[in-house]
Design an enzyme around this catalytic site. Structure first.
Site: not given
Ligand code: GRF
Length: 208
Positions: A14, A91-93, A109
């Site tokens: 991402n 990590r939970i913040l 998410h």
């Molecule tokens: C994604 O599915 C995101 O929604 C979740 O963790 C994954 C991260 O993937 N929170 P990347 O590290 O962005 O490839």
């Protein structure tokens, strides 16, 4: 020029999508830094290769959540960001951290929130017999995987889908909606009104 700091824990796909769209579409912004809580996070190499500052704040090196959050905030603030993007940050913040960046902290998410906050979303959606799954970009509040929703993608569950196949199809939509949400933020096109997010131009906040 707005400054973006992206937090990752692993692969960073991402984060890569955001870095690439930011350059291609010439957003009025730049990714100032990529920070990981694990030294082995694969995404760090991509950031480094693209001339982006990187840092590691290892949660294992801190005795408490408060100490980790404080070290993380110091590393973030060194880049004076307008926006902090959680991209697979595992990590939970704590509430104090979240409040510090309130209104300028985004997360993605892999579920259609408010369904399935937490881990193993695709496994849980399959077990529940969901026919539609997806991903959600939202502003972060102290409650886990909760907060004003910016954009959602919807993906049908196909016969024979397993967790991996579903995750891959949802991830492909994440790479569309997360850059879109970040772009809207840096172009000042998002309004949060009583916990609901509106796109100023009335653009669709759904990817189907
Ligand atoms: C994604 O599915 C995101 O929604 C979740 O963790 C994954 C991260 O993937 N929170 P990347 O590290 O962005 O490839």
């Amino acid at each position: 020029m707005k400054r973006i700091v992206i937090l990752i824990s692993g692969r960073g796909s991402n984060m890569q999508a955001i870095v690439q769209r930011c350059a291609e579409q010439r957003w009025p912004a730049r990714v100032a830094a990529v920070i990981a809580n694990r030294p082995e996070a694969q995404g760090l190499a991509f950031a480094h290769e693209h001339g982006i500052a990187t840092a590691v704040v290892d949660h294992k090196a801190h005795a408490s959540r408060e100490a980790f959050d404080a070290a993380l905030a110091a590393a973030i603030d060194a880049h004076a960001p307008d926006l902090v993007v959680l991209a697979g940050f595992m990590r939970i913040l704590g509430a104090a951290f979240v409040q510090r960046y309130q209104g300028r902290l985004l997360n993605i998410h892999p579920s259609l929130l408010p369904a399935f906050p937490g881990l193993h979303t695709h496994r849980r959606a399959l077990a529940a017999g969901c026919k539609l799954v997806g991903a959600t970009v939202h502003f972060v509040t102290p409650e886990l995987d909760h907060g004003p929703i910016v954009l959602q993608s919807a993906v049908p569950v196909l016969q024979g889908d397993d967790e991996e196949a579903l995750a891959a199809r949802v991830l492909a939509t994440e790479h569309v909606i997360y850059p879109q949400a970040v772009r809207w933020f840096v172009e000042d096109r998002l309004v949060i009104d009583e916990g609901l997010v509106r796109q100023r131009d009335g653009a669709s906040q759904v990817l189907i």
